[in-house]
Scaffold this active site. Sequence first.
Site, short mmCIF file in Angstrom:
data_model
loop_
_atom_site.label_atom_id
_atom_site.label_comp_id
_atom_site.label_asym_id
_atom_site.label_seq_id
_atom_site.Cartn_x
_atom_site.Cartn_y
_atom_site.Cartn_z
N SER A 17 0.80 -1.22 0.00
CA SER A 17 0.00 0.00 0.00
C SER A 17 0.84 1.27 0.00
O SER A 17 0.48 2.24 -0.70
CB SER A 17 -0.97 0.00 1.19
OG SER A 17 -1.95 -1.00 1.03
N THR A 62 -5.97 -3.57 7.58
CA THR A 62 -5.85 -4.92 7.03
C THR A 62 -6.00 -5.94 8.16
O THR A 62 -6.32 -5.58 9.31
CB THR A 62 -4.51 -5.08 6.28
OG1 THR A 62 -4.48 -6.34 5.62
CG2 THR A 62 -3.31 -4.94 7.21
N LYS A 66 -10.26 -5.56 10.66
CA LYS A 66 -11.34 -4.90 9.94
C LYS A 66 -12.64 -4.85 10.75
O LYS A 66 -13.42 -3.89 10.63
CB LYS A 66 -11.57 -5.58 8.59
CG LYS A 66 -10.42 -5.40 7.62
CD LYS A 66 -10.71 -6.04 6.27
CE LYS A 66 -9.53 -5.88 5.32
NZ LYS A 66 -9.82 -6.45 3.98
N GLU A 78 -22.63 3.13 3.50
CA GLU A 78 -23.60 2.06 3.29
C GLU A 78 -22.90 0.73 2.98
O GLU A 78 -23.29 -0.32 3.47
CB GLU A 78 -24.54 2.43 2.14
CG GLU A 78 -25.63 1.42 1.87
CD GLU A 78 -26.58 1.85 0.76
OE1 GLU A 78 -27.40 1.03 0.34
OE2 GLU A 78 -26.48 3.01 0.32
N ASP A 102 -13.23 -2.75 -0.55
CA ASP A 102 -12.85 -4.03 -1.16
C ASP A 102 -13.76 -4.42 -2.31
O ASP A 102 -13.30 -4.87 -3.37
CB ASP A 102 -12.85 -5.15 -0.11
CG ASP A 102 -11.65 -5.08 0.82
OD1 ASP A 102 -10.61 -4.53 0.41
OD2 ASP A 102 -11.75 -5.59 1.95
N GLY A 129 -16.60 -15.58 4.81
CA GLY A 129 -16.03 -14.82 5.91
C GLY A 129 -16.01 -13.34 5.62
O GLY A 129 -16.75 -12.83 4.77
N LYS A 156 -22.94 -20.49 7.56
CA LYS A 156 -22.29 -19.19 7.35
C LYS A 156 -22.62 -18.65 5.96
O LYS A 156 -22.87 -17.45 5.80
CB LYS A 156 -20.78 -19.33 7.53
CG LYS A 156 -20.08 -18.04 7.86
CD LYS A 156 -18.66 -18.28 8.33
CE LYS A 156 -17.99 -16.97 8.70
NZ LYS A 156 -16.61 -17.17 9.20
#
Length: 271
Positions: A17, A62, A66, A78, A102, A129, A156
């Site tokens: 980054s 990261t 998060k 949103e 992301d 996840g 999940k």
Amino acid sequence: MTDRYAVVGNPVAHSRSPDIHAMFAEQTGQDLTYERLLAPLDGFEATLRAFAAAGGRGCNITVPFKFDAFALATTRTERAQLGGAVNTLRFDQGGWTGDNTDGAGLVNDIQRNAGRPLAGLQVLLVGAGGAAAGVLGSLIAAGPAGIAVVNRTFDKAQALVASHAHLGVPLAAGTLVDAPAAQDIIVNATSTSLAGAASPVDARVLKPGSLALDMMYGPKAQGFLDWATAHGAEPRDGLGMLIEQAAEAFFFWRGVRPDTAPVLKALRASL
């Protein structure tokens, strides 16, 4: 004064980054610096508050923080609210604003860099996840014909689908062995590449010309890329997604949208 930004994580030494944002800043003429901050696993909030108090303007977040960043944000966009995670914080005077870039990064890479408009296509999202939750809303917004979410545990996957069912695109949940065949786009949002695994799903999910994208990049993604190539699909790693989500963060902070193409070319050449 030069504005300060950072990426915060544990580990964080590997992050590209700082290179990406340095190129964005040079390209756009923005006066900023960008650094890496290693936060202790039990000291994420303290690390953020110290950076903000020292004049920091914002951070990328990261793993594994998060969800912590989501909890600390006083205001959330949103897409951050929908994904339940924050990967970008802006330190505003009235509080901290959290975003999740992301999903936009993934969709922009697929549509712009890989040249695959998602409208009308069948998409397979592997994993349920935080990584999958962060991108599902943006994938839906691109208008595919349908999205199947498969995960090692069905509950999940079902929960993730249920939380996005109101957005108007047909969604299905299943286990890894239930993954539907012959998908147009396959996105691996699991951590299997960290262990060097080729793919968490069977090759029947592919068809000639499918785009198979792993969110990992570099050597960790090679097993997945080789698997996709061996079965007639177009392989793609997560480098383009990384750069595109960084561009979204840059715009969120600075109100200026950088050109990602030369940055992607430069980083691809350096790997």
